[in-house]
Design an enzyme around this catalytic site. Structure first.
Site, PDB file in Angstrom:
ATOM      1  N   ARG A   1      61.041  75.156  59.678  1.00 37.49           N
ATOM      2  CA  ARG A   1      62.224  76.006  59.501  1.00 37.49           C
ATOM      3  C   ARG A   1      61.841  77.414  59.037  1.00 37.49           C
ATOM      4  NH1 ARG A   1      63.059  72.379  61.902  1.00 37.49           N
ATOM      5  NH2 ARG A   1      64.603  70.724  61.707  1.00 37.49           N
TER       6      ARG A   1
ATOM      7  N   SER B   1      73.234  71.452  58.674  1.00 38.21           N
ATOM      8  CA  SER B   1      72.388  71.044  57.543  1.00 38.21           C
ATOM      9  C   SER B   1      72.271  72.192  56.548  1.00 38.21           C
ATOM     10  CB  SER B   1      71.001  70.640  58.040  1.00 38.21           C
ATOM     11  OG  SER B   1      71.083  69.545  58.917  1.00 38.21           O
TER      12      SER B   1
ATOM     13  N   GLU C   1      68.718  75.656  53.424  1.00 42.27           N
ATOM     14  CA  GLU C   1      68.363  76.106  54.770  1.00 42.27           C
ATOM     15  C   GLU C   1      69.228  77.288  55.170  1.00 42.27           C
ATOM     16  OE1 GLU C   1      68.335  74.075  59.187  1.00 42.27           O
ATOM     17  OE2 GLU C   1      67.687  72.871  57.482  1.00 42.27           O
TER      18      GLU C   1
END
Length: 337
Positions: free
Chosen positions: A163, A237, A333
């Site tokens: 990520r 998420s 995130e």
């Protein structure tokens, strides 16, 4: 190209949080960026590049310039068994996936129904169900703000990590991605490494899925677990799955034998953040105007009137709870603005 003032961003972020941009502009082609940054006054404004708004949480109004990337276009070039597919940064990610699935260009079907725009995909190195953006990335074009020139980035240039990419670290704020090229394949090799995929295929009586069937199955799984941002505000998420040393994982396995985990390279283990949050009792919890989704503890939602700060505060409470129980510090995130 028109620069607007005091522009509402509520419809441009999937949390549906109200925030006002002091200045706002749509970018529909690369040349618009050159024109925009030839204006010395605008060039020096604080700026935020916005794509699909699916990975941001506004906690305040934005006093600078919001640059909304709306560059469109899809094209494919066949090179033997390889297919290079190029998409404008403003294309909706799932439109690209559908285009590839319909044409049997294999490689991104496991990334079906991920919200957001194509331009954001390499920044975040998006991933789902055993596939990451870096697995299919070929190159991207990006506008360099300081020079006004277009630069090409290959996979090595982007320094992809979980990520993460150069666009989130050392080159953050220095470039604006205008298009992305993906290296896909004319040969379909289904990736069904995640248990949920094999279970759903089994339910449907499918032993050898074709590319469209696999995309449909993954879309079904996502819809069953994740709320539609058009009906309830969310950014998918909210937290990253933490990666911890094997030694720490072994210590956790004894008191928590059911802990969900995945390989993460030599000496490391990736832990399911959703499992950690659910274990701590947060799944489906409603606090004021926010909470976690009833079917997936990893998703923080806006139940209608939550402010960005309310959502941020709620996420901090979850982080503290998981840290207290497991000694693991969750990372968001979502980008906090």
């Amino acid at each position: 190209m028109q620069v607007l003032e005091n522009f509402s961003l509520k419809s441009l972020n999937t949390f549906g949080v109200e925030a006002i941009a002091a200045r706002y502009v749509d970018i529909e082609q690369e040349n618009d960026l050159k024109l925009l940054f030839s204006d010395d006054q605008l060039k020096n404004y604080p700026r935020l590049v916005l794509g699909g708004g699916s990975n941001v949480l506004f906690t305040n109004n934005f006093s600078g310039l919001v640059i909304h990337i709306k560059i469109l276009g899809l094209r494919a070039e066949v090179q033997g068994d390889d297919i290079l597919v190029t998409a404008g940064a403003g294309e909706v990610w799932n439109n690209l996936v559908n285009y590839c699935v319909d044409n049997e260009f294999a490689g991104i079907e496991n990334l079906s129904l991920i919200p957001g725009s194509v331009g954001a995909s390499p920044v975040q190195n998006i991933g789902a169900y055993g596939v990451e953006l870096q697995d299919v990335f070929h190159s991207c074009r990006a506008f360099e703000i300081s020079t006004g020139k277009i630069k090409e980035f290959n996979k090595q240039d982007c320094r992809f990590n979980y990520r993460d990419s150069i666009f989130k670290s050392s080159a953050k704020g220095l470039f604006i991605i205008t298009e992305v090229t993906f290296k896909l394949s004319g040969i379909f090799k289904p990736n069904v490494s995640y248990g949920a995929i094999t279970q759903e295929l089994s339910k449907r009586g499918i032993d050898q899925p074709n590319i469209k069937e696999l995309s449909q199955v993954i879309s079904h799984i996502r819809v069953s677990k994740l709320p539609d941002p058009t009906t309830i505000g969310n950014a998918g998420s909210f937290f990253k799955n933490p990666v911890i040393p094997v030694s720490k994982f072994i210590r956790l396995q004894s008191p928590f034998p059911g802990i969900v985990h995945f390989p993460a390279g030599e000496g490391f283990v990736k832990i399911s953040a959703g499992w950690l949050i659910e274990y701590c009792g947060w799944k489906g919890k409603v606090v004021g105007n926010t909470g976690t989704w009833k079917n997936q503890a990893l998703v923080v939602v806006n139940h209608g009137n939550a402010t960005g700060n309310e959502i941020l505060s709620f996420s901090s409470t979850i982080i503290a709870s998981v840290s207290s129980v497991f000694g693991i510090q969750l990372e968001r995130e979502v980008n906090i603005i």
